[in-house]
Write a protein that holds these residues in place. Structure first.
Motif, PDB file in Angstrom:
ATOM      1  N   ALA A  85       9.854  12.951   5.476  1.00 15.52           N
ATOM      2  CA  ALA A  85       9.019  13.150   4.293  1.00 15.52           C
ATOM      3  C   ALA A  85       8.252  11.873   3.964  1.00 15.52           C
ATOM      4  O   ALA A  85       7.215  11.920   3.300  1.00 15.52           O
ATOM      5  N   GLY A  86       8.774  10.728   4.423  1.00 12.15           N
ATOM      6  CA  GLY A  86       8.097   9.466   4.144  1.00 12.15           C
ATOM      7  C   GLY A  86       8.529   8.392   5.123  1.00 12.15           C
ATOM      8  O   GLY A  86       9.699   8.313   5.496  1.00 12.15           O
ATOM      9  N   ILE A  87       7.558   7.587   5.563  1.00  9.52           N
ATOM     10  CA  ILE A  87       7.865   6.495   6.501  1.00  9.52           C
ATOM     11  C   ILE A  87       7.218   5.193   6.017  1.00  9.52           C
ATOM     12  O   ILE A  87       6.266   5.204   5.228  1.00  9.52           O
ATOM     13  N   ILE A  88       7.753   4.100   6.538  1.00  7.62           N
ATOM     14  CA  ILE A  88       7.222   2.787   6.178  1.00  7.62           C
ATOM     15  C   ILE A  88       6.858   2.063   7.480  1.00  7.62           C
ATOM     16  O   ILE A  88       7.416   2.371   8.540  1.00  7.62           O
ATOM     17  N   ASN A  89       5.910   1.131   7.404  1.00  9.11           N
ATOM     18  CA  ASN A  89       5.547   0.374   8.614  1.00  9.11           C
ATOM     19  C   ASN A  89       6.632  -0.657   8.917  1.00  9.11           C
ATOM     20  O   ASN A  89       7.509  -0.929   8.089  1.00  9.11           O
ATOM     21  N   ALA A  90       6.562  -1.226  10.111  1.00  7.61           N
ATOM     22  CA  ALA A  90       7.605  -2.165  10.538  1.00  7.61           C
ATOM     23  C   ALA A  90       7.655  -3.379   9.618  1.00  7.61           C
ATOM     24  O   ALA A  90       8.724  -3.947   9.389  1.00  7.61           O
ATOM     25  N   GLU A  91       6.501  -3.779   9.063  1.00 12.93           N
ATOM     26  CA  GLU A  91       6.444  -4.962   8.195  1.00 12.93           C
ATOM     27  C   GLU A  91       7.001  -4.668   6.804  1.00 12.93           C
ATOM     28  O   GLU A  91       7.292  -5.599   6.048  1.00 12.93           O
ATOM     29  N   GLY A  92       7.082  -3.375   6.446  1.00  7.69           N
ATOM     30  CA  GLY A  92       7.694  -3.002   5.172  1.00  7.69           C
ATOM     31  C   GLY A  92       6.776  -3.047   3.965  1.00  7.69           C
ATOM     32  O   GLY A  92       7.241  -2.993   2.828  1.00  7.69           O
ATOM     33  N   ASN A  93       5.453  -3.089   4.190  1.00  2.18           N
ATOM     34  CA  ASN A  93       4.546  -3.160   3.030  1.00  2.18           C
ATOM     35  C   ASN A  93       3.631  -1.944   2.898  1.00  2.18           C
ATOM     36  O   ASN A  93       2.839  -1.864   1.961  1.00  2.18           O
ATOM     37  N   MET A 132       4.097   8.910   2.030  1.00  4.92           N
ATOM     38  CA  MET A 132       5.043   9.990   1.717  1.00  4.92           C
ATOM     39  C   MET A 132       4.284  11.261   1.355  1.00  4.92           C
ATOM     40  O   MET A 132       3.237  11.211   0.716  1.00  4.92           O
ATOM     41  N   MET A 133       4.792  12.395   1.801  1.00  5.54           N
ATOM     42  CA  MET A 133       4.146  13.669   1.467  1.00  5.54           C
ATOM     43  C   MET A 133       4.482  14.142   0.052  1.00  5.54           C
ATOM     44  O   MET A 133       3.610  14.673  -0.627  1.00  5.54           O
ATOM     45  N   PRO A 134       5.719  14.002  -0.437  1.00  6.45           N
ATOM     46  CA  PRO A 134       6.010  14.424  -1.818  1.00  6.45           C
ATOM     47  C   PRO A 134       5.202  13.602  -2.833  1.00  6.45           C
ATOM     48  O   PRO A 134       4.821  12.463  -2.556  1.00  6.45           O
ATOM     49  N   HIS A 135       4.988  14.212  -4.005  1.00  3.05           N
ATOM     50  CA  HIS A 135       4.145  13.607  -5.050  1.00  3.05           C
ATOM     51  C   HIS A 135       4.986  13.005  -6.176  1.00  3.05           C
ATOM     52  O   HIS A 135       5.261  13.699  -7.164  1.00  3.05           O
ATOM     53  N   PRO A 136       5.354  11.740  -6.104  1.00  3.40           N
ATOM     54  CA  PRO A 136       6.173  11.162  -7.187  1.00  3.40           C
ATOM     55  C   PRO A 136       5.413  11.079  -8.515  1.00  3.40           C
ATOM     56  O   PRO A 136       6.025  11.090  -9.584  1.00  3.40           O
ATOM     57  N   GLU A 137       4.077  11.001  -8.429  1.00  3.18           N
ATOM     58  CA  GLU A 137       3.292  10.878  -9.670  1.00  3.18           C
ATOM     59  C   GLU A 137       3.308  12.166 -10.500  1.00  3.18           C
ATOM     60  O   GLU A 137       2.923  12.172 -11.657  1.00  3.18           O
ATOM     61  N   VAL A 145       0.849  -1.198   0.000  1.00  2.00           N
ATOM     62  CA  VAL A 145       0.000   0.000   0.000  1.00  2.00           C
ATOM     63  C   VAL A 145       0.881   1.244   0.000  1.00  2.00           C
ATOM     64  O   VAL A 145       1.767   1.385   0.847  1.00  2.00           O
ATOM     65  N   LEU A 146       0.635   2.125  -0.977  1.00  2.00           N
ATOM     66  CA  LEU A 146       1.360   3.395  -1.048  1.00  2.00           C
ATOM     67  C   LEU A 146       0.370   4.531  -0.810  1.00  2.00           C
ATOM     68  O   LEU A 146      -0.649   4.624  -1.492  1.00  2.00           O
ATOM     69  N   GLY A 147       0.659   5.381   0.155  1.00  2.00           N
ATOM     70  CA  GLY A 147      -0.174   6.563   0.407  1.00  2.00           C
ATOM     71  C   GLY A 147       0.619   7.810   0.087  1.00  2.00           C
ATOM     72  O   GLY A 147       1.712   8.014   0.624  1.00  2.00           O
ATOM     73  N   ILE A 148       0.089   8.624  -0.817  1.00  2.00           N
ATOM     74  CA  ILE A 148       0.790   9.847  -1.217  1.00  2.00           C
ATOM     75  C   ILE A 148       0.013  11.050  -0.683  1.00  2.00           C
ATOM     76  O   ILE A 148      -1.179  11.188  -0.964  1.00  2.00           O
ATOM     77  N   CYS A 149       0.703  11.898   0.048  1.00  2.00           N
ATOM     78  CA  CYS A 149       0.133  13.157   0.541  1.00  2.00           C
ATOM     79  C   CYS A 149      -1.143  12.904   1.352  1.00  2.00           C
ATOM     80  O   CYS A 149      -1.072  12.378   2.446  1.00  2.00           O
ATOM     81  N   ASN A 150      -2.309  13.221   0.811  1.00  2.00           N
ATOM     82  CA  ASN A 150      -3.546  12.938   1.547  1.00  2.00           C
ATOM     83  C   ASN A 150      -3.675  11.441   1.822  1.00  2.00           C
ATOM     84  O   ASN A 150      -4.199  11.042   2.872  1.00  2.00           O
ATOM     85  N   GLY A 151      -3.147  10.625   0.930  1.00  2.00           N
ATOM     86  CA  GLY A 151      -3.148   9.181   1.156  1.00  2.00           C
ATOM     87  C   GLY A 151      -2.326   8.811   2.380  1.00  2.00           C
ATOM     88  O   GLY A 151      -2.693   7.935   3.163  1.00  2.00           O
ATOM     89  N   PHE A 152      -1.203   9.497   2.566  1.00  2.00           N
ATOM     90  CA  PHE A 152      -0.347   9.325   3.747  1.00  2.00           C
ATOM     91  C   PHE A 152      -1.133   9.734   4.988  1.00  2.00           C
ATOM     92  O   PHE A 152      -1.162   9.022   6.004  1.00  2.00           O
ATOM     93  N   GLN A 153      -1.806  10.873   4.902  1.00  2.00           N
ATOM     94  CA  GLN A 153      -2.589  11.362   6.048  1.00  2.00           C
ATOM     95  C   GLN A 153      -3.684  10.359   6.416  1.00  2.00           C
ATOM     96  O   GLN A 153      -3.949  10.116   7.601  1.00  2.00           O
TER      97      GLN A 153
END
Lengths: 240, 103
Positions: free
Chosen positions: A188-196, A200-205, A82-90
């Motif tokens: 700017a970006g973090i991952i969960n302990a499981e790594g999946n 991230m706040m920046p917008h790679p798309e 699962v990737l959350g970008i910006c609002n997705g991260f929030q």
């Protein structure tokens, strides 16, 4: 690969994510309306940027109770990417899929500009195509990106290399001066302990093809695809 | 005569309210926890200072919400309001909440 992009009322980067995966990277993309409760046959899920539910109450606070989020949680618990970008991260933070919370930017401004972010951990499923310490130029666009968590959680994340992306100078120095929003430890970006699950706040798309003048963001999506290809092998390695 | 009519009207209203089961109004305040930087509070503090309010300090900005809870039992109503705060109205990682219940 089959990528699901969740569409909340107020998402506005959903089609950018679709475009990158479908048109730039040639993958199959399914747009998932937030009322869906079943996610079958997907290899990865993207929670895109935007202003879900108008950011009412708090960013992501209402979206996290969308019907689809139950399925997203299940997917993540089962090891799904699962990737959350910006609002997705929030939304991921509000949903408890990642630790911590977002505060209003220290300057109180909505900031929209290209920034340098350092890949602090290139051994994740979302950064595997980057070099360790590589500096990516990726734009941010948010008013609430001031990441906060309690000191104990922060220390645990630092020890586990869960802080994947940090704001830095173009040369890769992480300094308080280049912190755009007051985020703890320049996060700017973090991952969960499981790594999946990555947020991230920046917008790679917004910078994933040369025609836009910058394709640094493409590395995040390429990493995901590479990781999915080698997923079985990787799972074995993690298990060992 | 008029007085008696209004008494009857009041009694009827009372009976209706009894049947409806009374509503509790929750007045809920959500603020950032002490120790967590409140940039809006800081901006307001500076503005107050520049207006000459030299005694003003520690400005905290928060949210105020009113919720009608259709529950006659005050203890149950309070438990419900607390659950609302914990689950949705406040993010307890960074915010704290307090509420008062009125009839």
């Amino acid at each position: 690969m089959k990528i699901g992009v969740v569409v909340f009322p107020g998402s506005n980067c959903d089609h950018d994510c679709q475009h990158v995966f479908k048109d730039v990277l040639g993958q199959y993309v399914e747009m998932i309306w937030h009322k869906e409760t079943l996610l079958a046959g997907l290899d990865a899920i993207v929670l895109p940027g935007g202003f879900s539910y108008g950011d009412y109450l708090r960013t992501g606070a209402i979206a996290r109770f969308s019907p689809v989020m139950g399925a997203v949680k299940e997917f993540a618990k089962g090891g799904g990417m699962v990737l959350g970008i910006c609002n997705g991260f929030q939304i991921l933070l509000e949903a408890g899929l990642l630790p911590g919370a977002m505060l209003r930017n220290k300057s109180l401004h909505f900031i929209c500009k290209d920034l340098s972010v350092k890949v602090e951990n290139a051994a994740t499923a979302f950064t595997g195509s980057c070099q360790s310490g590589q500096v990516l130029k990726i734009p941010i666009a948010h008013a609430d990106g001031n990441y906060y968590t309690d000191p104990v959680t922060l220390a645990a994340m630092q020890a586990n290399a869960q802080i994947v992306l940090r704001y830095c100078t173009p040369e890769g120095k992480v300094t308080p001066e280049v912190n755009p929003n007051g985020s703890l430890d320049n996060i700017a970006g973090i991952i969960n302990a499981e790594g999946n699950v990555l947020g991230m706040m920046p917008h790679p798309e917004r910078c994933a093809e040369a025609v836009l003048g910058n394709d640094d963001g493409k590395l995040i999506f390429l990493s995901m695809l590479e990781s999915l290809k080698g997923k079985k092998k990787q799972l074995k390695m993690v298990g060992a | 005569m008029r007085v008696r009519e209004s008494i009857h009207a009041a009694l009827r209203r009372g009976v209706r309210e009894e049947l409806r089961g009374g509503t509790v109004k929750a007045k809920i305040h959500v603020t950032l926890k002490q120790g967590i930087l409140d940039p809006q509070g800081k901006a307001i503090e500076h503005a107050l200072d520049s207006l000459g309010f030299k005694n003003a300090g520690n400005v905290r900005v928060g949210k105020y919400m009113e919720v009608d809870v259709d529950e006659k039992d005050k203890v149950k109503a309070e438990a419900e309001v607390k659950a609302m705060c914990e689950k949705l109205l406040a993010n307890t990682i960074v915010e704290e909440y307090r509420y008062e219940l009125t009839a």
